[in-house]
Design an enzyme around this catalytic site. Structure first.
Site, short mmCIF file in Angstrom:
data_model
loop_
_atom_site.label_atom_id
_atom_site.label_comp_id
_atom_site.label_asym_id
_atom_site.label_seq_id
_atom_site.Cartn_x
_atom_site.Cartn_y
_atom_site.Cartn_z
N ASP A 1 -7.94 -4.94 -1.31
CA ASP A 1 -8.70 -4.17 -2.34
C ASP A 1 -10.18 -4.42 -1.92
OD1 ASP A 1 -8.22 -3.05 -5.02
OD2 ASP A 1 -9.80 -4.22 -5.63
N ASN B 1 0.13 3.87 1.53
CA ASN B 1 0.09 4.27 2.83
C ASN B 1 0.65 3.93 3.67
OD1 ASN B 1 -1.14 5.51 5.19
ND2 ASN B 1 -3.23 5.44 4.26
N LYS C 1 -17.12 2.35 13.51
CA LYS C 1 -16.70 1.78 12.20
C LYS C 1 -15.83 0.68 12.26
CE LYS C 1 -15.78 2.79 7.37
NZ LYS C 1 -14.97 3.43 6.42
N THR D 1 0.95 -1.08 0.19
CA THR D 1 0.07 0.04 -0.06
C THR D 1 0.87 1.28 0.09
OG1 THR D 1 -1.71 1.28 1.33
CG2 THR D 1 -0.16 -0.08 2.39
N HIS E 1 -15.78 -4.05 6.79
CA HIS E 1 -15.21 -4.84 5.91
C HIS E 1 -13.87 -5.20 6.14
CE1 HIS E 1 -16.10 -0.84 4.60
NE2 HIS E 1 -15.02 -1.12 3.65
N PHE F 1 -15.17 8.17 4.49
CA PHE F 1 -14.65 8.64 3.16
C PHE F 1 -15.33 7.71 2.21
CE2 PHE F 1 -12.03 4.97 1.84
CZ PHE F 1 -12.21 4.12 3.15
N GLY F 2 -15.26 7.92 0.91
CA GLY F 2 -15.84 7.16 -0.14
C GLY F 2 -17.45 7.19 -0.14
N TYR F 3 -17.88 6.03 -0.10
CA TYR F 3 -19.39 5.81 -0.02
C TYR F 3 -19.94 5.74 1.46
CZ TYR F 3 -18.42 4.40 -4.86
OH TYR F 3 -18.23 4.34 -6.18
N ASP F 4 -19.33 6.16 2.26
CA ASP F 4 -19.72 6.16 3.88
C ASP F 4 -21.04 6.84 4.00
OD1 ASP F 4 -17.81 4.52 4.67
OD2 ASP F 4 -16.56 5.79 5.64
P1 IMP Z 1 -9.51 0.67 -1.98
O1 IMP Z 1 -9.23 -0.51 -2.72
O2 IMP Z 1 -9.35 0.39 -0.37
O3 IMP Z 1 -8.47 1.54 -2.60
O4 IMP Z 1 -10.95 1.04 -2.30
C1 IMP Z 1 -11.50 1.39 -3.69
C2 IMP Z 1 -12.55 2.45 -3.46
O5 IMP Z 1 -13.77 1.67 -2.65
C3 IMP Z 1 -12.04 3.85 -2.54
O6 IMP Z 1 -11.74 4.59 -3.28
C4 IMP Z 1 -13.58 3.91 -2.07
O7 IMP Z 1 -14.49 4.82 -3.10
C5 IMP Z 1 -14.22 2.67 -1.62
N1 IMP Z 1 -14.13 2.36 -0.20
C6 IMP Z 1 -13.28 1.62 0.28
N2 IMP Z 1 -13.33 1.39 1.60
C7 IMP Z 1 -14.44 2.19 1.67
C8 IMP Z 1 -14.97 2.37 3.09
O8 IMP Z 1 -14.66 2.08 4.21
N3 IMP Z 1 -16.02 3.31 3.06
C9 IMP Z 1 -16.51 3.89 1.78
N4 IMP Z 1 -16.04 3.65 0.52
C10 IMP Z 1 -14.96 2.68 0.65
#
Ligand code: IMP
Length: 194
Positions: free
Chosen positions: A68, A9, A171, A7, A176, A148-151
């Site tokens: 992922d 990060n 959370k 990663t 997941h 973040f993301g779709y939270d």
């Molecule tokens: P990644 O594989 O962890 O980079 O996640 C891919 C994408 O899934 C991110 O850019 C977010 O749009 C979405 N995502 C992953 N984890 C979360 C979460 O915990 N909450 C909301 N969206 C998530």
């Protein structure tokens, strides 16, 4: 034993070190001088996790793991899934991604969705997969400011608030990512020092 967390990060790598036996030393991609973008061209979440882990294993000859994650919406046949980050385009805009889902689900009764994280661990060329899933539903509007993301659109089953209305520790108890990571840690803990 050294294990690279594939990663970009640094914080993620540091965080996981505090959770596993100290004889397993977690390194980041920076630590091994891997500064390029790792390919993620597969059509499934498992496939992408695997691709990233094997890329690092084969090119840098180190044991490693990669994760992922994607959001799978039942009424959209599992989309955005592997496309989650860039669902509304290459700019990876979380608000645009959520708006696209809201539009696609307008008037749709079935709001079932799940987040799925897959971790691929590659040790001496042998792969182990760990999966974490949280089931829930897509709200009809964004709720909450955290996360973040779709939270803001995702409400886990058994709760009356979105992920973005929870603090991180709440959370993290059910997410997941936490579930997949827990399985990885249980596996790593039973590895014996060489
Ligand atoms: P990644 O594989 O962890 O980079 O996640 C891919 C994408 O899934 C991110 O850019 C977010 O749009 C979405 N995502 C992953 N984890 C979360 C979460 O915990 N909450 C909301 N969206 C998530």
């Amino acid at each position: 034993m050294e294990l690279v967390f594939a990663t970009a990060n640094q914080n993620k790598a540091k965080e996981i070190q505090t959770l596993i036996p100290p004889f397993i030393k977690i390194k980041s991609l920076n630590d091994i001088n891997c500064l390029e973008d790792i390919p993620e061209t597969q059509t499934t979440i498992e496939g992408n996790a695997s691709q990233k882990a094997f890329y690092v294993f084969e090119k840098y000859k180190v044991n490693c793991f990669a994760d992922d994650t994607g959001l799978e919406v039942e009424a959209l046949n599992g989309r955005p899934g592997v496309l989650s980050a860039r669902y509304a385009g290459e700019m990876k805009d979380a608000n645009a991604n959520m708006d696209k889902i809201l539009l696609e689900l307008k008037g749709v009764e079935n709001r079932k969705a799940r987040f799925k994280t897959v971790i691929s661990l590659v040790i001496d060329g042998e792969e182990h997969l760990f999966e974490g899933i949280v089931d829930g539903e897509i709200l009809t509007e964004k709720r909450g400011k955290d996360g973040f993301g779709y939270d803001p659109l995702f409400m886990p089953n058994g709760y009356n608030k979105s992920f973005a209305e929870m603090d991180l520790s709440e959370k993290n108890k059910i997410s997941h990512r936490a579930r997949a990571t827990y399985k990885l840690l249980e596996y790593l803990k039973q590895i014996k020092p060489a």
